[in-house]
Design an enzyme around this catalytic site. Structure first.
Site, mmCIF file in Angstrom:
data_model
loop_
_atom_site.group_PDB
_atom_site.id
_atom_site.type_symbol
_atom_site.label_atom_id
_atom_site.label_comp_id
_atom_site.label_asym_id
_atom_site.label_seq_id
_atom_site.Cartn_x
_atom_site.Cartn_y
_atom_site.Cartn_z
ATOM 1 N N ASP A 9 -66.507 -81.565 71.490
ATOM 2 C CA ASP A 9 -67.284 -82.796 71.699
ATOM 3 C C ASP A 9 -67.502 -83.494 70.346
ATOM 4 O O ASP A 9 -68.632 -83.615 69.879
ATOM 5 C CB ASP A 9 -68.631 -82.491 72.382
ATOM 6 C CG ASP A 9 -69.519 -81.535 71.597
ATOM 7 O OD1 ASP A 9 -68.991 -80.775 70.747
ATOM 8 O OD2 ASP A 9 -70.753 -81.550 71.813
ATOM 9 N N ASP A 13 -69.132 -81.647 63.067
ATOM 10 C CA ASP A 13 -68.594 -80.313 62.772
ATOM 11 C C ASP A 13 -67.406 -79.988 63.658
ATOM 12 O O ASP A 13 -66.523 -79.219 63.264
ATOM 13 C CB ASP A 13 -69.672 -79.222 62.832
ATOM 14 C CG ASP A 13 -70.390 -79.151 64.157
ATOM 15 O OD1 ASP A 13 -70.484 -80.174 64.848
ATOM 16 O OD2 ASP A 13 -70.870 -78.056 64.499
ATOM 17 N N ASP A 14 -67.331 -80.615 64.844
ATOM 18 C CA ASP A 14 -66.114 -80.471 65.662
ATOM 19 C C ASP A 14 -64.916 -81.041 64.903
ATOM 20 O O ASP A 14 -63.826 -80.459 64.910
ATOM 21 C CB ASP A 14 -66.250 -81.220 66.981
ATOM 22 C CG ASP A 14 -67.423 -80.768 67.832
ATOM 23 O OD1 ASP A 14 -68.569 -81.125 67.495
ATOM 24 O OD2 ASP A 14 -67.194 -80.047 68.812
ATOM 25 N N GLU A 163 -80.041 -73.012 71.440
ATOM 26 C CA GLU A 163 -79.019 -73.697 70.629
ATOM 27 C C GLU A 163 -78.462 -74.852 71.470
ATOM 28 O O GLU A 163 -78.373 -74.762 72.704
ATOM 29 C CB GLU A 163 -77.936 -72.664 70.249
ATOM 30 C CG GLU A 163 -76.812 -73.190 69.375
ATOM 31 C CD GLU A 163 -75.742 -73.917 70.138
ATOM 32 O OE1 GLU A 163 -75.187 -74.881 69.615
ATOM 33 O OE2 GLU A 163 -75.492 -73.534 71.308
ATOM 34 N N ASN A 165 -75.442 -76.254 72.298
ATOM 35 C CA ASN A 165 -74.358 -76.138 73.282
ATOM 36 C C ASN A 165 -74.791 -75.358 74.522
ATOM 37 O O ASN A 165 -74.284 -75.605 75.624
ATOM 38 C CB ASN A 165 -73.122 -75.468 72.660
ATOM 39 C CG ASN A 165 -72.415 -76.368 71.674
ATOM 40 O OD1 ASN A 165 -72.582 -77.595 71.715
ATOM 41 N ND2 ASN A 165 -71.645 -75.778 70.768
ATOM 42 N N HIS A 234 -71.255 -75.651 61.948
ATOM 43 C CA HIS A 234 -71.226 -74.585 62.958
ATOM 44 C C HIS A 234 -69.832 -74.353 63.553
ATOM 45 O O HIS A 234 -69.322 -73.233 63.580
ATOM 46 C CB HIS A 234 -72.177 -74.943 64.102
ATOM 47 C CG HIS A 234 -73.555 -75.309 63.656
ATOM 48 N ND1 HIS A 234 -74.508 -74.380 63.379
ATOM 49 C CD2 HIS A 234 -74.122 -76.524 63.428
ATOM 50 C CE1 HIS A 234 -75.628 -74.974 63.018
ATOM 51 N NE2 HIS A 234 -75.417 -76.282 63.025
ATOM 52 N N ASP A 235 -69.237 -75.449 64.051
ATOM 53 C CA ASP A 235 -68.012 -75.292 64.849
ATOM 54 C C ASP A 235 -66.846 -74.743 64.036
ATOM 55 O O ASP A 235 -65.961 -74.063 64.578
ATOM 56 C CB ASP A 235 -67.621 -76.641 65.471
ATOM 57 C CG ASP A 235 -68.619 -77.080 66.529
ATOM 58 O OD1 ASP A 235 -69.352 -76.219 67.058
ATOM 59 O OD2 ASP A 235 -68.659 -78.283 66.818
HETATM 60 C C1 BDR Z 1 -73.560 -77.190 68.009
HETATM 61 O O1 BDR Z 1 -74.175 -78.321 68.573
HETATM 62 C C2 BDR Z 1 -73.471 -79.474 68.220
HETATM 63 O O2 BDR Z 1 -74.357 -80.494 67.811
HETATM 64 C C3 BDR Z 1 -72.483 -79.087 67.151
HETATM 65 O O3 BDR Z 1 -71.292 -79.842 67.257
HETATM 66 C C4 BDR Z 1 -72.242 -77.630 67.419
HETATM 67 O O4 BDR Z 1 -71.198 -77.442 68.362
HETATM 68 C C5 BDR Z 1 -74.511 -76.557 67.005
HETATM 69 O O5 BDR Z 1 -75.684 -76.166 67.648
HETATM 70 CA CA CA Z 2 -69.617 -79.226 68.880
#
Ligand code: BDR
Ligand code: CA
Length: 308
Positions: A9, A13-14, A163, A165, A234-235
């Protein structure tokens, strides 16, 4: 060479995770699917299409999937990723459109075509993955692995318990964890240590237009600043794990997703006790941070050379 299908998405970070996958010499991106999450599906799909062209990914198919969660209203993270989903990075409008067909079918068809060969990396809400499992349960056996960024065993980020996702579609996450695969879970416990510090930014700066047009403007605007003085990407941890499992210490656990709690919806309840239940997950408990950045910057360097 490990084949990967990335369900995402984008998302700052994606985007950085996709760039890692494209630059990594031992990964081959065979398909990309999009999901509503950080931003609306139209935005995340537009960003994935723009990234395909910017990262010179050729004809890799991209299919849009679910706009929102299975049961509940959408949760978005515009405050973190900005209105375009990519922070201050402004990529040219994509020329080529998405594939016909739905992400769920692209996931099923890609895994069916190469049983045991394709690792599914899910870095957004798990709606598409859950629907794929429901439509074709054999995807669990066909996938070489399922690696997710999501959850935590200590704390949330969207709220104290959950979290992002997981909170964005807890029912989908529950389906995924109950489907029979050993989910490789990279949660906040490890991803919050992947902090883009000033030193990391300095290592990115010489990387030509990859740095100028994507990495730097995306990372410097990333809203979720950590106590360590920069955003956590993160990703990218999920892709890094697929690239080199030795970068993360993984601990077996039984993971359940809370779907009903008044204050804890979307929480991953992680049981590390070795009991009678067979673990349904390997949960990341430690990231080798120095080696992570070396790996990531090596991949970015190779990509930057190709892109000029
Ligand atoms: C996750 O949530 C999204 O905002 C970021 O892309 C990552 O996948 C981190 O909690
Ligand atoms: Ca993401």
């Amino acid at each position: 060479m490990t084949k990967v299908l990335i369900d995402c998405d984008p998302g700052i970070d994606d985007a950085m995770a996709l760039a890692l996958a494209v630059g990594a010499p031992s990964l081959e991106v065979v398909a990309i699917t999009t999901v509503g999450g950080n931003a609306d599906l139209a935005v995340t799909t537009r960003n994935a299409l723009a990234l395909r062209e910017f990262l010179d990914l050729g004809d890799v198919p991209i299919a849009p999937g679910s706009p929102g969660a299975l049961l509940h209203p959408v949760v978005r993270a515009g405050h973190v990723h900005g209105p375009t989903g990519l922070g201050d990075a402004v990529l040219p409008e994509p020329v080529r459109a998405a594939s016909d067909g739905h992400a769920v079918d692209l996931i099923i068809d890609t895994l069916r075509a190469a049983p045991g060969e394709v690792t599914l990396i899910a870095i957004g809400p798990l709606t598409n993955v859950a629907l794929a499992v429901r439509k074709e349960p054999r995807v669990v056996a066909w996938a070489r692995d399922l690696v997710i960024m999501g959850g935590s065993y200590t704390r949330g980020n969207h709220n104290p318990a959950a979290e992002f996702n997981m909170l964005a579609d807890p029912e989908a996450a529950a389906i995924v964890f109950e489907s029979g695969w050993t989910v490789k879970m990279l949660g906040l416990d490890v991803t919050l240590t992947a902090v883009v510090t000033e030193q990391v930014l300095d290592r990115m700066r010489p990387l030509g237009r990859l740095a100028d047009d994507l990495l730097i403007p995306a990372a410097t605007c990333y809203g979720m600043v950590t106590a360590d003085g920069g955003p956590a990407i993160h990703d990218a941890c999920a892709v890094a794990y697929a690239l080199d499992p030795g970068l993360v210490t993984m601990t077996p656990a039984v993971v359940r997703v809370e779907t009903r709690g008044q204050y804890t919806r979307g929480m991953t309840v992680v049981d590390f006790r070795v009991g009678e239940e067979v673990p349904n997950a390997l949960v990341g408990t430690r990231l080798e941070v120095g080696r992570f950045w070396d790996t990531l910057l090596d991949a970015y360097g190779r990509l930057a050379e190709r892109l000029g």
